[in-house]
Structures are given as C-alpha cells and as structure tokens.
Design a protein around this motif. Sequence first.
Motif, PDB file in Angstrom:
ATOM      1  N   SER A 143       0.835  -1.204   0.000  1.00  0.00           N
ATOM      2  CA  SER A 143       0.000   0.000   0.000  1.00  0.00           C
ATOM      3  C   SER A 143       0.867   1.249   0.000  1.00  0.00           C
ATOM      4  O   SER A 143       2.013   1.248   0.434  1.00  0.00           O
ATOM      5  N   THR A 144       0.286   2.326  -0.501  1.00  0.00           N
ATOM      6  CA  THR A 144       0.956   3.619  -0.509  1.00  0.00           C
ATOM      7  C   THR A 144       0.809   4.233   0.876  1.00  0.00           C
ATOM      8  O   THR A 144      -0.296   4.248   1.427  1.00  0.00           O
ATOM      9  N   PRO A 145       1.878   4.761   1.433  1.00  0.00           N
ATOM     10  CA  PRO A 145       1.757   5.440   2.732  1.00  0.00           C
ATOM     11  C   PRO A 145       0.732   6.575   2.643  1.00  0.00           C
ATOM     12  O   PRO A 145       0.622   7.249   1.615  1.00  0.00           O
ATOM     13  N   LEU A 146       0.008   6.791   3.720  1.00  0.00           N
ATOM     14  CA  LEU A 146      -1.090   7.757   3.738  1.00  0.00           C
ATOM     15  C   LEU A 146      -0.658   9.142   3.262  1.00  0.00           C
ATOM     16  O   LEU A 146      -1.295   9.728   2.386  1.00  0.00           O
ATOM     17  N   GLU A 147       0.407   9.687   3.832  1.00  0.00           N
ATOM     18  CA  GLU A 147       0.830  11.042   3.452  1.00  0.00           C
ATOM     19  C   GLU A 147       1.197  11.127   1.976  1.00  0.00           C
ATOM     20  O   GLU A 147       0.864  12.096   1.302  1.00  0.00           O
ATOM     21  N   GLU A 148       1.868  10.106   1.453  1.00  0.00           N
ATOM     22  CA  GLU A 148       2.226  10.096   0.031  1.00  0.00           C
ATOM     23  C   GLU A 148       0.969  10.031  -0.836  1.00  0.00           C
ATOM     24  O   GLU A 148       0.869  10.720  -1.860  1.00  0.00           O
ATOM     25  N   GLY A 149      -0.001   9.244  -0.425  1.00  0.00           N
ATOM     26  CA  GLY A 149      -1.256   9.149  -1.174  1.00  0.00           C
ATOM     27  C   GLY A 149      -1.997  10.468  -1.212  1.00  0.00           C
ATOM     28  O   GLY A 149      -2.531  10.873  -2.250  1.00  0.00           O
ATOM     29  N   ILE A 150      -2.013  11.170  -0.083  1.00  0.00           N
ATOM     30  CA  ILE A 150      -2.674  12.476  -0.026  1.00  0.00           C
ATOM     31  C   ILE A 150      -1.946  13.466  -0.926  1.00  0.00           C
ATOM     32  O   ILE A 150      -2.575  14.209  -1.680  1.00  0.00           O
ATOM     33  N   GLU A 151      -0.601  13.479  -0.858  1.00  0.00           N
ATOM     34  CA  GLU A 151       0.173  14.381  -1.712  1.00  0.00           C
ATOM     35  C   GLU A 151      -0.122  14.127  -3.183  1.00  0.00           C
ATOM     36  O   GLU A 151      -0.327  15.069  -3.958  1.00  0.00           O
ATOM     37  N   ARG A 152      -0.146  12.862  -3.579  1.00  0.00           N
ATOM     38  CA  ARG A 152      -0.431  12.524  -4.984  1.00  0.00           C
ATOM     39  C   ARG A 152      -1.820  12.982  -5.390  1.00  0.00           C
ATOM     40  O   ARG A 152      -2.026  13.499  -6.484  1.00  0.00           O
ATOM     41  N   ALA A 153      -2.793  12.765  -4.498  1.00  0.00           N
ATOM     42  CA  ALA A 153      -4.170  13.150  -4.812  1.00  0.00           C
ATOM     43  C   ALA A 153      -4.287  14.664  -4.986  1.00  0.00           C
ATOM     44  O   ALA A 153      -4.952  15.144  -5.916  1.00  0.00           O
ATOM     45  N   VAL A 154      -3.630  15.425  -4.113  1.00  0.00           N
ATOM     46  CA  VAL A 154      -3.689  16.887  -4.208  1.00  0.00           C
ATOM     47  C   VAL A 154      -3.013  17.356  -5.494  1.00  0.00           C
ATOM     48  O   VAL A 154      -3.547  18.191  -6.221  1.00  0.00           O
ATOM     49  N   GLU A 155      -1.835  16.819  -5.786  1.00  0.00           N
ATOM     50  CA  GLU A 155      -1.131  17.200  -7.016  1.00  0.00           C
ATOM     51  C   GLU A 155      -1.971  16.889  -8.248  1.00  0.00           C
ATOM     52  O   GLU A 155      -2.082  17.707  -9.166  1.00  0.00           O
ATOM     53  N   ASP A 156      -2.568  15.707  -8.269  1.00  0.00           N
ATOM     54  CA  ASP A 156      -3.403  15.315  -9.406  1.00  0.00           C
ATOM     55  C   ASP A 156      -4.596  16.249  -9.548  1.00  0.00           C
ATOM     56  O   ASP A 156      -4.935  16.687 -10.645  1.00  0.00           O
ATOM     57  N   HIS A 157      -5.217  16.583  -8.432  1.00  0.00           N
ATOM     58  CA  HIS A 157      -6.381  17.483  -8.454  1.00  0.00           C
ATOM     59  C   HIS A 157      -5.990  18.850  -8.999  1.00  0.00           C
ATOM     60  O   HIS A 157      -6.690  19.409  -9.851  1.00  0.00           O
ATOM     61  N   LEU A 158      -4.864  19.380  -8.523  1.00  0.00           N
ATOM     62  CA  LEU A 158      -4.434  20.699  -8.976  1.00  0.00           C
ATOM     63  C   LEU A 158      -4.050  20.705 -10.453  1.00  0.00           C
ATOM     64  O   LEU A 158      -4.275  21.690 -11.150  1.00  0.00           O
ATOM     65  N   GLU A 159      -3.500  19.612 -10.939  1.00  0.00           N
ATOM     66  CA  GLU A 159      -3.116  19.530 -12.347  1.00  0.00           C
ATOM     67  C   GLU A 159      -4.315  19.375 -13.267  1.00  0.00           C
ATOM     68  O   GLU A 159      -4.324  19.881 -14.379  1.00  0.00           O
ATOM     69  N   ARG A 160      -5.354  18.707 -12.812  1.00  0.00           N
ATOM     70  CA  ARG A 160      -6.482  18.372 -13.678  1.00  0.00           C
ATOM     71  C   ARG A 160      -7.689  19.286 -13.533  1.00  0.00           C
ATOM     72  O   ARG A 160      -8.535  19.308 -14.398  1.00  0.00           O
ATOM     73  N   THR A 161      -7.825  20.012 -12.446  1.00  0.00           N
ATOM     74  CA  THR A 161      -9.011  20.831 -12.211  1.00  0.00           C
ATOM     75  C   THR A 161      -8.905  22.128 -13.000  1.00  0.00           C
ATOM     76  O   THR A 161      -8.014  22.927 -12.763  1.00  0.00           O
ATOM     77  N   PRO A 162      -9.830  22.349 -13.933  1.00  0.00           N
ATOM     78  CA  PRO A 162      -9.803  23.603 -14.702  1.00  0.00           C
ATOM     79  C   PRO A 162     -10.252  24.772 -13.830  1.00  0.00           C
ATOM     80  O   PRO A 162     -10.859  24.587 -12.783  1.00  0.00           O
ATOM     81  N   ASP A 163      -9.919  25.962 -14.282  1.00  0.00           N
ATOM     82  CA  ASP A 163     -10.392  27.155 -13.577  1.00  0.00           C
ATOM     83  C   ASP A 163     -11.907  27.167 -13.589  1.00  0.00           C
ATOM     84  O   ASP A 163     -12.549  26.689 -14.528  1.00  0.00           O
ATOM     85  N   ILE A 164     -12.511  27.763 -12.572  1.00  0.00           N
ATOM     86  CA  ILE A 164     -13.967  27.834 -12.480  1.00  0.00           C
ATOM     87  C   ILE A 164     -14.563  28.534 -13.691  1.00  0.00           C
ATOM     88  O   ILE A 164     -15.662  28.214 -14.128  1.00  0.00           O
ATOM     89  N   ASP A 165     -13.821  29.478 -14.284  1.00  0.00           N
ATOM     90  CA  ASP A 165     -14.332  30.200 -15.451  1.00  0.00           C
ATOM     91  C   ASP A 165     -14.560  29.274 -16.633  1.00  0.00           C
ATOM     92  O   ASP A 165     -15.381  29.555 -17.494  1.00  0.00           O
ATOM     93  N   GLU A 166     -13.846  28.149 -16.676  1.00  0.00           N
ATOM     94  CA  GLU A 166     -13.977  27.233 -17.801  1.00  0.00           C
ATOM     95  C   GLU A 166     -15.276  26.439 -17.767  1.00  0.00           C
ATOM     96  O   GLU A 166     -15.747  25.986 -18.795  1.00  0.00           O
TER      97      GLU A 166
END
Length: 61
Positions: free
Chosen positions: A13-36
């Motif tokens: 399993s992925t350590p909890l903190e590493e999993g959270i970091e990956r999830a946040v990075e992925d979210h920030l990379e993929r989430t478009p601006d609200i204007d879009e």
Amino acid sequence: MSTEKLAGLGWSSTPLEEGIERAVEDHLERTPDIDEHGPDRALEERLLAVAGGDVRLIDGS
C-alpha cells in the motif's frame, strides 16, 4: 479487509501522506479554472432580469 493475497503478489500500500500528496497534485493539475465550466455571470444576470418577478425559491415562496 485483508490485503494478504495482494501482498503475496508483490503489492504494497501507498503510505497515507504520500497518497494524499499525490491526490492533491493530481487534483491541482487536472481541475480547470472555475471560469472554464462555471456560469457566464452576464448571461445569468440577463436571464434573471428577463424572468423578473417570476423567480421563486425551490420551496415556492
């Protein structure tokens, strides 16, 4: 839930903190601006102006 069979296949399993970091990075990379994908504010205001007094809350008031 037992992960014994998965561990037997070489999975760990992925350590909890590493999993959270990956999830946040992925979210920030993929989430478009609200204007879009948000409403066009000018269009929203025109529609509300046209609807005028006919705008009601969901509860009917």
